[in-house]
Every structure is written in C-alpha cells, then in structure tokens.
Design a protein around this motif. Sequence first.
Motif, mmCIF file in Angstrom:
data_model
loop_
_atom_site.group_PDB
_atom_site.id
_atom_site.type_symbol
_atom_site.label_atom_id
_atom_site.label_comp_id
_atom_site.label_asym_id
_atom_site.label_seq_id
_atom_site.Cartn_x
_atom_site.Cartn_y
_atom_site.Cartn_z
ATOM 1 N N UNK A 149 -27.899 18.692 -44.008
ATOM 2 C CA UNK A 149 -26.442 18.761 -44.673
ATOM 3 C C UNK A 149 -26.009 17.993 -43.837
ATOM 4 N N UNK A 150 -26.412 16.520 -43.528
ATOM 5 C CA UNK A 150 -25.365 15.604 -43.662
ATOM 6 C C UNK A 150 -24.046 15.317 -44.449
ATOM 7 N N UNK A 151 -23.215 14.728 -44.317
ATOM 8 C CA UNK A 151 -22.094 14.666 -45.216
ATOM 9 C C UNK A 151 -21.002 13.280 -44.269
ATOM 10 N N UNK A 152 -20.476 12.427 -45.381
ATOM 11 C CA UNK A 152 -19.957 11.642 -44.490
ATOM 12 C C UNK A 152 -18.070 12.319 -44.232
ATOM 13 N N UNK A 153 -18.374 13.799 -44.791
ATOM 14 C CA UNK A 153 -16.767 13.456 -44.243
ATOM 15 C C UNK A 153 -16.545 14.655 -42.882
ATOM 16 N N UNK A 154 -18.213 14.418 -42.122
ATOM 17 C CA UNK A 154 -18.356 15.354 -40.644
ATOM 18 C C UNK A 154 -17.938 13.826 -39.510
ATOM 19 N N UNK A 155 -18.340 12.733 -40.359
ATOM 20 C CA UNK A 155 -17.694 11.569 -39.244
ATOM 21 C C UNK A 155 -16.583 11.087 -38.903
ATOM 22 N N UNK A 156 -16.787 11.125 -37.228
ATOM 23 C CA UNK A 156 -14.803 10.979 -36.784
ATOM 24 C C UNK A 156 -14.963 9.629 -37.375
ATOM 25 N N UNK A 157 -13.871 9.580 -37.256
ATOM 26 C CA UNK A 157 -12.657 8.448 -37.508
ATOM 27 C C UNK A 157 -11.943 7.637 -36.892
ATOM 28 N N UNK A 158 -11.310 8.212 -35.689
ATOM 29 C CA UNK A 158 -10.218 7.492 -34.218
ATOM 30 C C UNK A 158 -10.517 6.088 -33.904
ATOM 31 N N UNK A 159 -12.012 6.149 -34.224
ATOM 32 C CA UNK A 159 -12.081 4.169 -33.644
ATOM 33 C C UNK A 159 -12.183 4.053 -34.768
ATOM 34 N N UNK A 160 -12.158 4.262 -35.877
ATOM 35 C CA UNK A 160 -12.101 3.470 -36.840
ATOM 36 C C UNK A 160 -11.218 2.856 -36.866
ATOM 37 N N UNK A 161 -11.221 0.798 -37.307
ATOM 38 C CA UNK A 161 -9.275 0.658 -36.855
ATOM 39 C C UNK A 161 -9.582 -0.038 -35.903
#
Length: 384
Positions: A24-36
């Motif tokens: 069930x893994x999906x890249x869309x489920x990754x949290x992105x708040x810390x990116x950048x």
Amino acid sequence: MTDMPTLKPERPFFSSGPTAKFPGWSASNLKTEALGRSHRSAVGKARLKYAIDLSRELLGVPDDYLVGIMPGSDTGALECAMWTMLGARPATVAAWESFGNVWIQDAVKQLKLPDLQVLDADYGEIPDLTQIPQGNDVVFTWNGTTSGAKIANTDWLEQGREGLAVNDATSAVFAQEMDWAKLDATTYSWQKVMGSEAQHGMLVLSPKAVKRIESYDPAWPLPKLFRLKKGDKLNRAIFEGATINTPSLLATEDYILALEWAKSIGGRKAMFERADANAKIVTDWIEATPWMRNMVADPAQRTNTGVCMVFQGDWYESLSAEDQVGVPKKIAAMLDEHDVGYDFNGYRDAPPSLRIWCGGTVEQEDLKRLLPWIEWAYESLRNQ
C-alpha cells in the motif's frame, strides 16, 4: 517441461537491500512539510526526533539506551562504533559472510588492532562463538545478509561481560528480537527490513558503550562523521535529532511512513510473524525441490529475511564452474525480463545462488507466485 506459469507477483520486488516497500505504499502519502527546510529547523529536527522515537518504541529499546541517526547507512553507523570504541581492550571480529569480512578488514588493515582475534566461517556456517573471551570487545553480524545465516541465540554472550558487543543488525531488526541487555552498540539501515529509502543508518548505544566513548580516546584520527563527543562527553544532541551532517528529510519521511505502517499492523511482533511466514514458504519449497538446497544446513541458523539457496543435482554438477555461476544469473534475468521477480540473484561474493527477501514488507502471495516461475526458468535452462 514445466509450463510457463500464468500468475505473476503483484509486487515483484525481492531484493535484499533496498527491500520492498510495505504493501500500500505510495509517494503521495509522504509528508512534505519538512522538505526544503533546514534539518536544524524546528520542523526538521522534530521529524528526525520522531523517527528516533518511533524506532525506539517499535524495537523495544530500553529507556536508558540512546538511539541516533548516522550518515552512511549501516556501514557508517557500524564503522563509527568500531572507530570510536575499539582499541581500549582486546577485540574479536566474527564473520560468516561478506559484510562481516569487511569489518575484519577494517580491524586488521585500517585500525590495525594489536590484540585481535578473528573468527570466520564459510557462507552458510557460523564459527564457534564460544571461543570469544568474555573480556574481549566483539564485533559481529547478527544476521548474515549475503549468506542467510543468523546466530541462533546470544548464549555465547554472558550477562554483564566486560567487553563491548558491537552488533551489525541491519537485516535482522524488525524481523528478529534483539537481546538488548547483551548488546552495547547496535546498527542498522533504513532500506533493509523496513524497505525505506537508502541513506542513513541507526546507532543504538547502551550505557556501557556511552561510558567507553566518554572515557576513551582512540589512537587514530577520527573523521568528522564519526565524532560522537563534544569535549570529553558524548554529544547527546546527536541522539535527539541533531545529526552530525545533513540528512535527507525526504528519506526520513519515507522511513517514518514505514514505521507508522509497522505500528499500525501490530509493531515488531507482527513484523516477526510476517517474516517467519514468508520464510517458511520459501524454505519449505527449497526442502521439496530436489535440485535446490538451503545455503545454511542448520535450521536453527537459517534467517527469516534474506533466504539464500544453492543448486545441486546431477545436471547442475555436470556443468563447468563457469556455467554453474551462470545458472542463477540466467534465472534471475529471465524472471526480470518477464517482470516476475527483480534483483534476487545471490550476492556477488557469495557462492552461485539465489537470494529471496522474505522480510515483513513482502506479501506471502507474491512469494507463492514467484516460486513456480523459478521452476519454469530452471527447467527451461535444463532443456536448452
């Protein structure tokens, strides 16, 4: 002639590192708040600390042990432990596969430890660990990633022993229970049993290991990436999310996602059960297949993660050494071409073999579908 199977694994990922993503893994489920963001920012540091805390919780690490994120995957974490702690007393490095042999070379050629015992064994075997003096520091690989051989127990490590136990557990954690009371420095990487992105390693230190670090300065220079001390004390900020160098926060989020999935299905016990069930499918098939045998003869020493198997029988043994090497390579290539199984050829330094990852992120049905394809590929080669 065995007919070509019709069913294919839905997820044909059987590599032993990096390993399969969880179902069930999906890249869309990754949290992105810390990116950048900076890894030193409040949000970046909080996510790193969360990864540490989740790791501690799921692995059942004792409260007085420290858990930190290290650069350079398991290799970086393990070599940091060796470079910072060995040399204070006699040492033993025990190896039964390729990565353990790397640690032997580090001890012999790089650190040049003067009072060193080396114990090694062929692929599929474990040396006599009772030969290790309890006063020695010991470096060992809990689970041989490239041989499929694991330690059966920790009876050979006495409780309260004088020496430190440095444990490379990268293909064992989340699949086999760690005997934390007997372990002083344990390392692993994110891309093994949890199927996360490769980048970072983890270092788990006992109070005895911390005492060694604070009381001992090795004779050799330490690269910045291995420097755990600030002044004469352990830099405990490293174990609170302030990493030594810049980590990938994207890889961190992927690791967190895998940990959260593991927690949602019942934690490490559920992961153990999944790996055990997966490995049973493969090992039972090996036992029932006359032209195949497990690389590890002793069932008590067989892993439940990277199951390694070698060929046998009249046809295979009639081949030249060069052609024998080609058999597993050709089978792996055939199944790759049909999108049935990826990256399950044996390790390059191991005997000619196949190695199927059975860790908890793999589904039983995919393994059941893979095995008839191996039979088909083998029969195809025999009948060429």
